[in-house]
Write a protein that holds these residues in place. Structure first.
Motif, PDB file in Angstrom:
ATOM      1  N   UNK A 339      -5.990  -9.798  -5.031  1.00 57.80           N
ATOM      2  CA  UNK A 339      -5.390  -8.722  -5.820  1.00 57.80           C
ATOM      3  C   UNK A 339      -6.108  -7.413  -5.497  1.00 57.80           C
ATOM      4  N   UNK A 340      -5.334  -6.432  -5.130  1.00 51.51           N
ATOM      5  CA  UNK A 340      -5.886  -5.112  -4.777  1.00 51.51           C
ATOM      6  C   UNK A 340      -5.376  -4.080  -5.778  1.00 51.51           C
ATOM      7  N   UNK A 341      -6.206  -3.080  -6.038  1.00 43.62           N
ATOM      8  CA  UNK A 341      -5.838  -2.032  -6.997  1.00 43.62           C
ATOM      9  C   UNK A 341      -6.017  -0.657  -6.355  1.00 43.62           C
ATOM     10  N   UNK A 342      -4.952   0.127  -6.398  1.00 44.19           N
ATOM     11  CA  UNK A 342      -4.992   1.509  -5.915  1.00 44.19           C
ATOM     12  C   UNK A 342      -4.833   2.434  -7.113  1.00 44.19           C
ATOM     13  N   UNK A 343      -5.689   3.436  -7.198  1.00 47.06           N
ATOM     14  CA  UNK A 343      -5.607   4.450  -8.250  1.00 47.06           C
ATOM     15  C   UNK A 343      -5.436   5.820  -7.613  1.00 47.06           C
ATOM     16  N   UNK A 344      -4.421   6.533  -8.052  1.00 45.49           N
ATOM     17  CA  UNK A 344      -4.118   7.872  -7.552  1.00 45.49           C
ATOM     18  C   UNK A 344      -4.242   8.874  -8.687  1.00 45.49           C
ATOM     19  N   UNK A 345      -5.008   9.929  -8.469  1.00 43.87           N
ATOM     20  CA  UNK A 345      -5.097  11.031  -9.429  1.00 43.87           C
ATOM     21  C   UNK A 345      -4.249  12.175  -8.881  1.00 43.87           C
ATOM     22  N   UNK A 380       6.960  -3.972   5.138  1.00 46.79           N
ATOM     23  CA  UNK A 380       6.763  -5.364   4.722  1.00 46.79           C
ATOM     24  C   UNK A 380       7.017  -5.526   3.229  1.00 46.79           C
ATOM     25  N   UNK A 381       7.529  -6.675   2.864  1.00 39.63           N
ATOM     26  CA  UNK A 381       7.583  -7.025   1.452  1.00 39.63           C
ATOM     27  C   UNK A 381       6.169  -7.330   0.956  1.00 39.63           C
ATOM     28  N   UNK A 382       5.898  -6.977  -0.282  1.00 44.39           N
ATOM     29  CA  UNK A 382       4.598  -7.306  -0.855  1.00 44.39           C
ATOM     30  C   UNK A 382       4.759  -7.543  -2.347  1.00 44.39           C
ATOM     31  N   UNK A 383       3.881  -8.337  -2.906  1.00 41.40           N
ATOM     32  CA  UNK A 383       3.941  -8.733  -4.305  1.00 41.40           C
ATOM     33  C   UNK A 383       3.264  -7.690  -5.181  1.00 41.40           C
ATOM     34  N   UNK A 384       4.075  -7.046  -6.045  1.00 40.71           N
ATOM     35  CA  UNK A 384       3.532  -6.088  -7.016  1.00 40.71           C
ATOM     36  C   UNK A 384       3.193  -6.822  -8.315  1.00 40.71           C
ATOM     37  N   UNK A 385       1.964  -6.680  -8.751  1.00 35.44           N
ATOM     38  CA  UNK A 385       1.524  -7.289 -10.007  1.00 35.44           C
ATOM     39  C   UNK A 385       1.676  -6.307 -11.161  1.00 35.44           C
ATOM     40  N   UNK A 386       1.318  -5.061 -10.916  1.00 37.23           N
ATOM     41  CA  UNK A 386       1.427  -4.022 -11.940  1.00 37.23           C
ATOM     42  C   UNK A 386       1.616  -2.676 -11.266  1.00 37.23           C
ATOM     43  N   UNK A 387       2.509  -1.886 -11.823  1.00 42.44           N
ATOM     44  CA  UNK A 387       2.716  -0.526 -11.303  1.00 42.44           C
ATOM     45  C   UNK A 387       2.953   0.392 -12.480  1.00 42.44           C
ATOM     46  N   UNK A 388       2.107   1.394 -12.617  1.00 44.33           N
ATOM     47  CA  UNK A 388       2.207   2.322 -13.734  1.00 44.33           C
ATOM     48  C   UNK A 388       1.617   3.657 -13.343  1.00 44.33           C
ATOM     49  N   UNK A 389       2.478   4.702 -13.325  1.00 51.78           N
ATOM     50  CA  UNK A 389       2.052   6.038 -12.927  1.00 51.78           C
ATOM     51  C   UNK A 389       1.349   5.972 -11.571  1.00 51.78           C
ATOM     52  N   UNK A 390       0.096   6.317 -11.510  1.00 53.13           N
ATOM     53  CA  UNK A 390      -0.610   6.321 -10.242  1.00 53.13           C
ATOM     54  C   UNK A 390      -1.420   5.083  -9.964  1.00 53.13           C
ATOM     55  N   UNK A 391      -1.138   4.000 -10.664  1.00 54.20           N
ATOM     56  CA  UNK A 391      -1.885   2.769 -10.448  1.00 54.20           C
ATOM     57  C   UNK A 391      -0.963   1.689  -9.890  1.00 54.20           C
ATOM     58  N   UNK A 395      -0.764  -7.909  -4.254  1.00 54.86           N
ATOM     59  CA  UNK A 395      -1.474  -8.941  -3.503  1.00 54.86           C
ATOM     60  C   UNK A 395      -1.526  -8.558  -2.025  1.00 54.86           C
ATOM     61  N   UNK A 396      -2.710  -8.699  -1.445  1.00 55.16           N
ATOM     62  CA  UNK A 396      -2.876  -8.421  -0.027  1.00 55.16           C
ATOM     63  C   UNK A 396      -2.034  -9.397   0.796  1.00 55.16           C
TER      64      UNK A 396
END
Length: 429
Positions: A339-345, A380-391, A395-396
């Motif tokens: 599980x990977x997490x990206x945060x955007x401000x 590529x298709x990828x599995x999104x676990x959570x998506x909210x605003x900039x977060x 799954x890798x």
């Protein structure tokens, strides 16, 4: 909104120039020098070039303050000249001089002669069009070359142009700046009137270097923009790290103000790159438009540089971003399926509602040189676990190797911000 502005102004330009477009005969363009200060004159009036590299989106170009466009070859010249003229713009008409790296042999006199005569016909055909500004003889012929005879061929083309067309100056363009090329052009191609330079991160030092290398004539910045993919930091697996659209906007602003407009003695203008969209290392690296025509923050800066005014609606701005708590310069590794997490401000200056759109691509392997056409990797298709605003939590991929996660942040008013994050999926240890 800015889109209404360019549509309206585009119509005004079209109607206002329709009569002028019927005119025949050249508008004389000349270079004058007084006390070491060079100036371009068109029809006897000073003409400073705020140009775009590309032939698309001309309504926007004219509406935002650009007055000229650059081509790299005469393909479609008649239509391009007519389209530019109808909008009150001029054209730096490129003549694509054969490149050694692409197989052209300057030891073959028949090929060299045929090229010269082919260009003669082009010049004779278009020399009297009122939108023609100057001739660009070759682009980056110094890139990966060893046969200096190319400069003799460029001299023959420039000399021919001066014979056939006394109303428009000549220019050749190099990839960056090197003392050897400056001297070779001075010695072997003295009929070149203007030195053109494609330069990116090195733009701020160009004027000083040209003088040190012995060039005392006028010059233009014929391609400029973000940091080039060869000029940026790389990850541990050698993936170049692209600037965000906001970082690019800051680069464009500094390079125009301090590297182009500031040299009032020798620099007679510039052509920003790229006025359009293309895949080159990534699909967002150089274009000031996205593939769907959306504009980035770079456009805000260009409009302000050319007109002195900011657009009424500004593009979103990215302050910072991380993946798994790391900055992009830290070489981000993850394991298969983790599980990977990206945060955007990010924020929007006009408080527009932002729409975040993600795309995962494998790292491009079709990397070429000199702007040659490249193929974009398939998304590529990828599995999104959570998506909210900039977060984004996802799954890798299960396949090891290098990837990039791309994000485009739309504001609903034709503007967007872009960022991409290279990361590497490791296999089981």
């Amino acid at each position: 909104m800015r889109q209404f502005k360019y549509l309206l102004l585009g119509l005004v330009f079209f109607w206002g120039m329709s009569i002028q477009a019927q005119e025949t005969g050249p508008i004389k363009v000349e270079l004058v020098e007084q006390d070491g200060k060079w100036q371009l004159l068109r029809g006897g009036e000073p003409y400073y070039v705020n140009g775009v590299g590309g032939k698309d989106y001309l309504d926007q170009a004219a509406a935002y303050g650009a007055n000229s466009l650059r081509t790299w070859s005469p393909d479609g010249a008649q239509e391009i000249l007519d389209e530019a003229h109808s909008r009150g713009m001029t054209v730096l008409m490129g003549l694509w001089v054969g490149q050694e790296r692409q197989g052209f042999d300057y030891d073959d006199p028949k090929s060299v002669k045929a090229q010269l005569e082919g260009f003669r016909e082009v010049v004779k055909t278009f020399k009297d069009h009122p939108a023609l500004l100057m001739w660009g003889i070759g682009n980056e012929n110094d890139l990966f070359y060893s046969n200096f005879k190319v400069w003799n061929a460029i001299e023959d083309i420039a000399s021919m142009i001066h014979e056939e067309d006394p109303n428009h100056p000549t220019m050749t363009v190099t990839a960056g700046l090197d003392v050897a090329e400056v001297q070779l052009i001075k010695e072997r191609a003295p009929s070149i009137d203007i030195y053109g330079i494609n330069t990116y991160a090195g733009l701020l030092g160009v004027g000083k270097e040209l003088r040190q290398f012995g060039w005392d004539g006028p010059y233009m910045i014929t391609e400029w923009g973000p940091n080039g993919h060869w000029e940026v930091p790389k990850t541990a697996w050698e993936a170049p790290i692209e600037q965000t659209s906001s970082q690019k906007a800051a680069s464009y602003q500094e390079r125009y103000n301090k590297g182009i407009a500031e040299d009032t003695d020798m620099c007679i203008g510039s052509y920003v790159f790229l006025w359009g969209h293309k895949q080159e290392t990534t699909g967002t690296w150089y274009g000031v438009f996205l593939a769907d025509g959306t504009e980035t923050e770079v456009m805000d800066v260009l409009e302000h540089s050319w007109t002195g005014e900011w657009p009424k609606n500004r593009a979103p701005h990215i302050n910072s971003f991380t993946m798994n708590g790391k900055n992009v310069t830290e070489s981000i590794f993850t394991q298969q399926g983790d599980v990977c997490t990206i945060n955007i401000d990010a924020y929007d200056p006009d408080n527009d509602k932002l729409d975040y759109r993600w795309e995962l691509l494998p790292e491009s392997t079709d990397i070429r040189s000199g702007g040659d056409a490249e193929a974009k990797p398939e998304a590529m298709d990828f599995k999104i676990i959570k998506e909210e605003n900039g977060t984004l939590q996802f799954r890798a991929p299960l396949k090891k190797g290098p990837y990039r996660m791309f994000l485009v942040i739309y504001d609903g008013n034709g503007n967007a911000a872009t960022v991409n994050i290279p990361f590497y999926v490791k296999g089981d240890s």
